[in-house]
Each structure stands twice: as C-alpha cells, then as structure tokens.
Design a protein around this motif. Structure first.
Motif, PDB file in Angstrom:
ATOM      1  N   GLU A   1      17.606 -23.586  -8.411  1.00 44.37           N
ATOM      2  CA  GLU A   1      18.395 -23.559  -7.180  1.00 44.37           C
ATOM      3  C   GLU A   1      18.131 -24.805  -6.341  1.00 44.37           C
ATOM      4  O   GLU A   1      16.984 -25.215  -6.157  1.00 44.37           O
ATOM      5  N   GLY A   2      19.204 -25.397  -5.837  1.00 44.06           N
ATOM      6  CA  GLY A   2      19.085 -26.595  -5.023  1.00 44.06           C
ATOM      7  C   GLY A   2      18.945 -27.875  -5.819  1.00 44.06           C
ATOM      8  O   GLY A   2      18.985 -28.968  -5.254  1.00 44.06           O
ATOM      9  N   VAL A   3      18.784 -27.754  -7.147  1.00 42.36           N
ATOM     10  CA  VAL A   3      18.635 -28.922  -8.015  1.00 42.36           C
ATOM     11  C   VAL A   3      19.764 -28.988  -9.032  1.00 42.36           C
ATOM     12  O   VAL A   3      20.392 -30.016  -9.230  1.00 42.36           O
ATOM     13  N   GLY A   4      20.043 -27.862  -9.678  1.00 46.47           N
ATOM     14  CA  GLY A   4      21.070 -27.825 -10.714  1.00 46.47           C
ATOM     15  C   GLY A   4      20.436 -27.682 -12.086  1.00 46.47           C
ATOM     16  O   GLY A   4      19.305 -27.223 -12.223  1.00 46.47           O
ATOM     17  N   LYS A   5      21.165 -28.105 -13.100  1.00 47.25           N
ATOM     18  CA  LYS A   5      20.688 -27.997 -14.472  1.00 47.25           C
ATOM     19  C   LYS A   5      19.556 -28.990 -14.708  1.00 47.25           C
ATOM     20  O   LYS A   5      19.685 -30.170 -14.424  1.00 47.25           O
ATOM     21  N   VAL A   6      18.427 -28.481 -15.242  1.00 44.97           N
ATOM     22  CA  VAL A   6      17.271 -29.349 -15.464  1.00 44.97           C
ATOM     23  C   VAL A   6      16.873 -29.447 -16.933  1.00 44.97           C
ATOM     24  O   VAL A   6      16.096 -30.324 -17.305  1.00 44.97           O
ATOM     25  N   ALA A   7      17.383 -28.551 -17.776  1.00 43.96           N
ATOM     26  CA  ALA A   7      17.001 -28.592 -19.188  1.00 43.96           C
ATOM     27  C   ALA A   7      17.915 -27.694 -20.001  1.00 43.96           C
ATOM     28  O   ALA A   7      18.713 -26.923 -19.442  1.00 43.96           O
ATOM     29  N   SER A   8      17.824 -27.818 -21.315  1.00 43.58           N
ATOM     30  CA  SER A   8      18.553 -26.951 -22.241  1.00 43.58           C
ATOM     31  C   SER A   8      17.577 -26.468 -23.305  1.00 43.58           C
ATOM     32  O   SER A   8      16.568 -27.127 -23.597  1.00 43.58           O
ATOM     33  N   ARG A   9      17.860 -25.323 -23.877  1.00 39.90           N
ATOM     34  CA  ARG A   9      17.042 -24.760 -24.941  1.00 39.90           C
ATOM     35  C   ARG A   9      17.940 -24.337 -26.089  1.00 39.90           C
ATOM     36  O   ARG A   9      19.049 -23.841 -25.866  1.00 39.90           O
ATOM     37  N   GLY A  10      17.459 -24.526 -27.342  1.00 45.97           N
ATOM     38  CA  GLY A  10      18.248 -24.181 -28.517  1.00 45.97           C
ATOM     39  C   GLY A  10      17.438 -23.427 -29.547  1.00 45.97           C
ATOM     40  O   GLY A  10      16.292 -23.028 -29.284  1.00 45.97           O
ATOM     41  N   PRO A  11      18.004 -23.215 -30.732  1.00 47.46           N
ATOM     42  CA  PRO A  11      17.327 -22.452 -31.791  1.00 47.46           C
ATOM     43  C   PRO A  11      15.910 -22.955 -32.064  1.00 47.46           C
ATOM     44  O   PRO A  11      15.670 -24.160 -32.145  1.00 47.46           O
ATOM     45  N   GLY A  12      14.979 -22.001 -32.184  1.00 40.29           N
ATOM     46  CA  GLY A  12      13.593 -22.349 -32.440  1.00 40.29           C
ATOM     47  C   GLY A  12      12.776 -22.574 -31.189  1.00 40.29           C
ATOM     48  O   GLY A  12      11.550 -22.693 -31.256  1.00 40.29           O
ATOM     49  N   GLU A  13      13.435 -22.638 -30.036  1.00 39.67           N
ATOM     50  CA  GLU A  13      12.727 -22.847 -28.775  1.00 39.67           C
ATOM     51  C   GLU A  13      12.549 -21.521 -28.041  1.00 39.67           C
ATOM     52  O   GLU A  13      13.170 -20.512 -28.373  1.00 39.67           O
ATOM     53  N   THR A  14      11.704 -21.535 -27.022  1.00 37.22           N
ATOM     54  CA  THR A  14      11.374 -20.319 -26.287  1.00 37.22           C
ATOM     55  C   THR A  14      11.522 -20.544 -24.788  1.00 37.22           C
ATOM     56  O   THR A  14      11.596 -21.680 -24.317  1.00 37.22           O
ATOM     57  N   PHE A  15      11.523 -19.464 -24.034  1.00 30.61           N
ATOM     58  CA  PHE A  15      11.530 -19.568 -22.574  1.00 30.61           C
ATOM     59  C   PHE A  15      11.032 -18.252 -21.973  1.00 30.61           C
ATOM     60  O   PHE A  15      10.977 -17.228 -22.652  1.00 30.61           O
ATOM     61  N   GLY A  16      10.654 -18.331 -20.693  1.00 29.38           N
ATOM     62  CA  GLY A  16      10.263 -17.127 -19.975  1.00 29.38           C
ATOM     63  C   GLY A  16       8.777 -16.859 -19.909  1.00 29.38           C
ATOM     64  O   GLY A  16       8.353 -15.822 -19.388  1.00 29.38           O
ATOM     65  N   GLU A  17       7.946 -17.788 -20.395  1.00 31.32           N
ATOM     66  CA  GLU A  17       6.511 -17.502 -20.466  1.00 31.32           C
ATOM     67  C   GLU A  17       5.783 -17.656 -19.140  1.00 31.32           C
ATOM     68  O   GLU A  17       4.783 -16.975 -18.890  1.00 31.32           O
ATOM     69  N   LYS A  18       6.264 -18.542 -18.248  1.00 32.48           N
ATOM     70  CA  LYS A  18       5.489 -18.850 -17.049  1.00 32.48           C
ATOM     71  C   LYS A  18       5.274 -17.627 -16.160  1.00 32.48           C
ATOM     72  O   LYS A  18       4.159 -17.357 -15.712  1.00 32.48           O
ATOM     73  N   ALA A  19       6.341 -16.878 -15.888  1.00 32.64           N
ATOM     74  CA  ALA A  19       6.215 -15.717 -15.008  1.00 32.64           C
ATOM     75  C   ALA A  19       5.253 -14.686 -15.581  1.00 32.64           C
ATOM     76  O   ALA A  19       4.549 -13.986 -14.845  1.00 32.64           O
ATOM     77  N   LEU A  20       5.211 -14.590 -16.914  1.00 29.58           N
ATOM     78  CA  LEU A  20       4.308 -13.639 -17.552  1.00 29.58           C
ATOM     79  C   LEU A  20       2.873 -14.146 -17.531  1.00 29.58           C
ATOM     80  O   LEU A  20       1.930 -13.370 -17.371  1.00 29.58           O
TER      81      LEU A  20
END
Length: 281
Positions: free
Chosen positions: A45-64
C-alpha cells in the motif's frame, strides 16, 4: 524421510482464479504458500507492485515467522495452483530454517551503509525480495554499454570496477554497492564490474530498486556526484567531508550535442563534466 513425507502430506491444494488476493496486507497470517503453476504479484500500500512470484517460488512466511500482520498483498495474475501449509506445521518444520535466512539477509543489508537510515520494516521488505547471486573469480557481473536493470550490493568477496572514462579502477568489498547509475539515469552501464574472488551479491531488480529504495534516491545521486568530484584534480585535495559540503552548491545542467556551454570572456561559473565530453576552442 518420514518427517519429509509428513510435511508433504500437510500441504493442502488450493486453486485460485485470476485477480484473487490470496494474502491481504494487514491481515494476520495463517498459511505459507508454494506455487505450482500460475503467477502472483506482490503489492505494498502506498508503493504499488514491488515483486512477482512464479512456479517453484513461495510467499507468506514472514507473518508466520514473526507473528506480525501481512506486510503486503499477494494477488494472482491469472488462474493458479498453490499448496498451502498451516501456521503450526510451518512453524514447527520450516520456521527455524527460513527465519534464520531472513534474519541473515536483514543483517547483511544492515552492513550496507547506504541502507542505515531504513527502518526495520523497510529492511524486512527489501530482504523479502532481494536475491542472493554467487559469482566466481573473473566473472563479469556488469558489462559496459549493457542495459542496466539491477542494483547490486556486495555481501561477501570483492569486485573491481574498470573502464570508467578518465578514472582509475576501483575495488569494492562487502557493504559496497554498484549499478545504481544506470537505474537512476536510465542510461547504459558506464563500466565493467568483474569479480576479483568468489563473490556473493544481494541483487534488486529495477522495479524493487525504484519502489523500495525510493527514499534513498536523493542520497544515491549525491554519492554519485561525490564520486565524480573526487576525480577532479583541483578538488582531490579536499577531504570527503569538504567535498560533501560543496555538493549542494553544484547544479546539474544538460547540454545537447553541439551546444555551447560558455561563449568566452570572463566567467563566474566553475564547470565539472559529469558525463560525456566537451571540446574547448
């Protein structure tokens, strides 16, 4: 092997259509995701798109890992298939390893003087999208004249910057950075950068550099100007503090090819050629 089988079994298949926010910024985190097919865009928010993720990549670990709200939204760019792992299983099986990696990246970023003014949140965002890239001694990391789309920070080892017009070779070691000029000025690479030894760099793409390091662009431009001034013989006798003090007194002026900078006669202006060449006649 049994632990690995149990971990694989704990992942749950999740199919999503295009434009689905799998993660929303500010929400609490309850799953970690691995992408099998499709792609996702990361928005702040306030910045916009900062990255993209594709097959073989992961996301969502920081909050956990840190039990904090989601730092960004992750939205599918089309139909996609991901595998979701719940918080408890993630923390038990993965958090220690991934947490160590993220902490190591943040520590490495803190050793870059340029980034010392960034907050912990800003550093965490950079750490989430930065890539670690290894080079062998003699590898060309940057070639003069190439299009520049990446910004480099030396995490380990050293590199030599060579081929700069009118300037001696420059050696950079851990904590140093290079590649910003082509991104700031949208110009071809101005020099070759060669690995002197085994080198590991932290690399940011153009979009991430622009969006996440935006607050530092003024500082980057000032440091670039200081580097240019340090090569001027008349100013070489000044200390770095003295050169930094006179930088605000300079202003940048673009002159077209064939343009007249000074028409002769007395002048109260001192000129330093920052880029390009001039001819006196």
């Amino acid at each position: 092997e049994e632990d690995l089988d149990a971990l694989v079994d704990a992942f749950k298949e999740q199919r999503v259509g295009g434009g689905v926010a799998v993660i929303k910024q500010g929400d609490s985190g309850d799953h970690f995701y691995a992408i099998e097919s499709g792609s996702f865009d990361v928005y702040v928010e306030g910045v916009g798109k900062v990255a993209s993720r594709g097959p073989g990549e992961t996301f969502g670990e920081k909050a956990l890992l840190y039990n904090c709200p989601r730092a960004a939204s992750v939205i599918s760019s089309g139909p996609a298939l991901v595998w979701a792992l719940d918080r408890d299983t993630f923390r038990h099986a993965i958090a220690q390893k991934e947490g160590g990696k993220l902490a190591r990246l943040i520590a490495a970023l803190r050793r870059v003087p340029l980034l010392e003014s960034l907050s912990q949140t800003q550093l965490s965002r950079v750490a989430e999208v930065v890539r670690e890239v290894d080079y062998a001694a003699g590898d060309a990391i940057i070639r003069k004249g190439d299009t520049g789309n990446e910004f480099f920070m030396v995490e380990d080892g050293s590199v030599v910057v060579t081929g700069l017009a009118g300037r001696p070779d420059l050696t950079l070691s851990a904590g140093s950075y290079f590649g910003e000029r082509a991104l700031l000025k949208d110009q071809p690479r101005a020099a070759d950068v060669i690995a002197r030894s085994r080198v590991r760099c932290l690399v940011l793409g153009r979009r991430e550099f622009t969006e996440l390091l935006g607050p530092l662009h003024e500082l980057l431009d000032a440091k670039l100007a200081a580097t240019v001034l340090s090569t001027v013989p008349l100013l070489a006798v000044l200390s770095s503090v003295e050169r930094s003090a006179i930088i605000p007194c300079f202003r940048s002026v673009d002159v077209r090819d064939g343009g007249v900078i000074h028409a002769g006669g007395p002048s109260n202006t001192f000129y330093v050629v920052k880029e390009g060449n001039v001819r006196a006649r």
